[in-house]
Design an enzyme around this catalytic site. Sequence first.
Site, PDB file in Angstrom:
ATOM      1  N   GLU A 164     -19.903  23.496  -1.755  1.00 53.62           N
ATOM      2  CA  GLU A 164     -18.993  22.383  -2.065  1.00 53.62           C
ATOM      3  C   GLU A 164     -17.565  22.844  -2.317  1.00 53.62           C
ATOM      4  O   GLU A 164     -16.915  22.384  -3.242  1.00 53.62           O
ATOM      5  CB  GLU A 164     -19.507  21.600  -3.282  1.00 53.62           C
ATOM      6  CG  GLU A 164     -20.936  21.145  -3.138  1.00 53.62           C
ATOM      7  CD  GLU A 164     -21.352  20.118  -4.184  1.00 53.62           C
ATOM      8  OE1 GLU A 164     -20.538  19.805  -5.062  1.00 53.62           O
ATOM      9  OE2 GLU A 164     -22.481  19.620  -4.091  1.00 53.62           O
ATOM     10  N   GLU A 265     -29.487  20.153  -1.569  1.00 51.19           N
ATOM     11  CA  GLU A 265     -29.832  19.496  -2.831  1.00 51.19           C
ATOM     12  C   GLU A 265     -30.074  18.029  -2.494  1.00 51.19           C
ATOM     13  O   GLU A 265     -29.317  17.458  -1.707  1.00 51.19           O
ATOM     14  CB  GLU A 265     -28.662  19.511  -3.848  1.00 51.19           C
ATOM     15  CG  GLU A 265     -28.369  20.823  -4.499  1.00 51.19           C
ATOM     16  CD  GLU A 265     -27.099  20.778  -5.391  1.00 51.19           C
ATOM     17  OE1 GLU A 265     -26.528  19.672  -5.606  1.00 51.19           O
ATOM     18  OE2 GLU A 265     -26.687  21.849  -5.856  1.00 51.19           O
TER      19      GLU A 265
END
Length: 536
Positions: A164, A265
Site C-alpha cells: 500500500e 488481505e
Amino acid sequence: MGKSLLSLLTASAVLLTGASAALDPIVIKGSKFFYKTNGTQFFIKGVAYQQGISANGGGATSSTTDYVDPLADVAGCTRDVPYLKKLGANTIRTYAIDPTADHSQCMALLDAAGIYVISDLGEPDLSINRESPEWDTALYARYTGVVDSLAQYSNVIGFFAGNEVTNNLSYTGASAFVKAAVRDTKAYIVSKGYRPMGVGYAADDDASVRANVAAYFNCGDVSDQIDFWGYNIYEWCGDSNYVESGYANRTAEFTGYSVPAFFAEYGCNTQGGGAAGRKFTEVAALYGPDMSPVFSGGFVYEYFEETNDYGLASVSGSSVSTLADFGAWETAIAAVSPSSVNAASYSPTNTVGQACPTLGPNWQAASSPLPPTPNQAVCSCMMSTLSCVASTSLNGTAISQLFGEVCGYPGNPCAGVNRNASAGSYGPYSMCNATEQLSYAFNTYYKGQSSAAGACNFGGAASIVKAAGAASSCSSVIAAATASNPVAGSTGSAATSSKKNDASGMTFGSSLLAGKVLAVGFTVTAILSGMGMILL
Ligand SMILES: *[C@@H]1O[C@H](CO)[C@@H](O)[C@H](O)[C@H]1NC(C)=O
Ligand SMILES: *[C@@H]1O[C@H](CO)[C@@H](O)[C@H](O)[C@H]1NC(C)=O
Ligand SMILES: *[C@@H]1O[C@H](CO)[C@@H](O)[C@H](O)[C@H]1NC(C)=O
Ligand SMILES: *[C@@H]1O[C@H](CO)[C@@H](O)[C@H](O)[C@H]1NC(C)=O
Ligand SMILES: *[C@@H]1O[C@H](CO)[C@@H](O)[C@H](O)[C@H]1NC(C)=O
Ligand SMILES: *[C@@H]1O[C@H](CO)[C@@H](O)[C@H](O)[C@H]1NC(C)=O
C-alpha cells in the site's frame, strides 16, 4: 483435540520431517500458481499472521518502532500452527520478519502442517515510505537479507516488495521506488541461484489509483515487473454479493493480467468483527466459477484478535481462544472447490503486460528509467573522493534542514542525489545513505566555491578532510554509475540556485530518518553562521 495434544503431535511431526519431507515448491506459470512436481493448480487459502500490524496500511508509514517476528517466535508458532491447520489454511502472510533471526523451527512446523509463506520484505522502520520514497543501500540490504533468510525453505512462495505504498493521488511517484525494489530483488534471487520465488506488490483498493498501480507493476520490461499482484480489499461487507460488492468489477479488471493475482488481505468487518462473527460469504465467490479463473485465492485478515477486531483467534500466553470468526472462516474455506487446470495442459493466454500509465497529474512515476540499483561500492568510492564531508553524528531533522539549505545554493549541488520519479531522473548517488548524500552535496558546493574554507562549514555540520583517494577500482565503478545516471545540470549556473522543492515530484536527499523533507529555502542565520557570507 486439546491444545497440548495438538502441539505435541505437531512437534513430533517436525522431528520426523527432517529435510526430506519439505513441501513441494509452488511455481508460477502465466497467471496461475502450481505445485512444481505434479502441476496441480494451487489456490492460496491464506491467513494474515502477524500481531501488531494494522489492516489497510500495515507497514509503510507506521510509527511502530518494534515488531515481533512471527517466524522466529517458536512458542507462538507452536501454539498457533495447529490452529492454522485446523482452519484449513495452506499459506500465511507475514509482514515483517527479522532476517538475522532463526526461522528454522517455525518454518518446519508450518511445513509439517502443509503451510506455505509469503512475506513482506520491509518492516515498519525500514520500508519504502510513501512520503519520502527511496530505494537505497539500507533497504537493499534489508530486502536481500530477508530473501537470504527464507530462500532455504521450500514452503516460501515469495515476497512483497511493498504494501500500500501508493494509496492515493498524492503518492503515485513512490511506485517507481517499489518497482526498482521489485527489479533488484528479482535479480538478486537469480544471481544467488535460489530456486524461483516470486516478488510481488500488495496494493490497497483506492479507486483513484488502483488501475494505474496495477498497470504500472505489470508494464514495461518484464525484468522490472512484479511476479504477482496482491490486493488488500475490503469491499464485500456482510451479506453482499458478487456484483454489488465491486468484486465483479475488480475481477473484470484483472482478466488480462499476465501474472497471478490474489487477495493479499480481505474480510470487511463493518458488519460483525472477530468476536461478533463475520459471515465470510465472499469466500464462496472468491473460489467460485466467476473469480477463480482470475484470482488465485487470498489471505483472510487476520489470525490475531487485536483492537481492530479482525481476529479469528484471541491468544494469551500459550493459550488460544477461537472466536466466532474462526469457525465461520473454517467452514467457508472447507466448502470451496475451485475448478482448476493442470500446468501441463495450461497455455497462458495473458502473455502480454499492461500499457504503462500515462504520465500526468494522476500518475507521476515514469516506468523507465527506474531508480538506480543501490550499490554500496558506488557510495564508498564517491565518499573516498570528497574533501568536504558531513558529520556522521547528525540526526534526521538536522540532515533534512541541511539538505534544504545546501540544495538551494548555487551550482546545483544536489544534482547527483536528486530524484524525480515523473522525469525518471535519478542522481547516481540518490541510493546512498543520508550522510553520504549530504556529503556529496556539501562537497559539490565547496568545489564550486573554489574550495574556499568558509564553504565547508554549514554551522559545523561539514568539515574538510584530506580526500581518502579513490581506489583504482573506483574509477570504473563511478564511471558505470554515472553513465547510467548522469549528474545533470551541475554546471554551477546561478540560474539553478533558485529551484524550489515544489510538489511536482522532486525530492532532495535522504529523509528516511527525518520524515518529510523541508522545503528548500535560504535561512539568513544559517547562511551567516554556516557560510560567513550573505546571499541576496
Ligand atoms: C499434487 O501435489 C500436492 C502437494 O504435494 C497435493 O496436495 C495434490 O493433491 C497433488 N495433486 C494430485 C492430483 O495428486
Ligand atoms: C493522500 O493521503 C494523505 C494522508 O492521508 C493526505 O494528506 C492527502 O491529502 C491525500 N491526497 C489525496 C489526493 O487525496
Ligand atoms: C461496476 O462498474 C460499472 C461500470 O463502470 C459501474 O456502473 C458500477 O457502479 C460498478 N459497480 C460497483 C459496485 O462499483
Ligand atoms: C537534532 O540535532 C539538532 C542539532 O544538533 C538538535 O538541536 C536537535 O534537538 C536534535 N533533534 C533530535 C530529535 O534529537
Ligand atoms: C520533475 O520532472 C518533471 C518532468 O520532466 C518536471 O516537469 C518537473 O518540473 C520536475 N520537478 C522538479 C522539482 O524539478
Ligand atoms: C552512511 O555512510 C557513512 C559513510 O559511508 C557511514 O559512516 C555511516 O555509518 C552510514 N550510516 C548509516 C546509518 O548506515
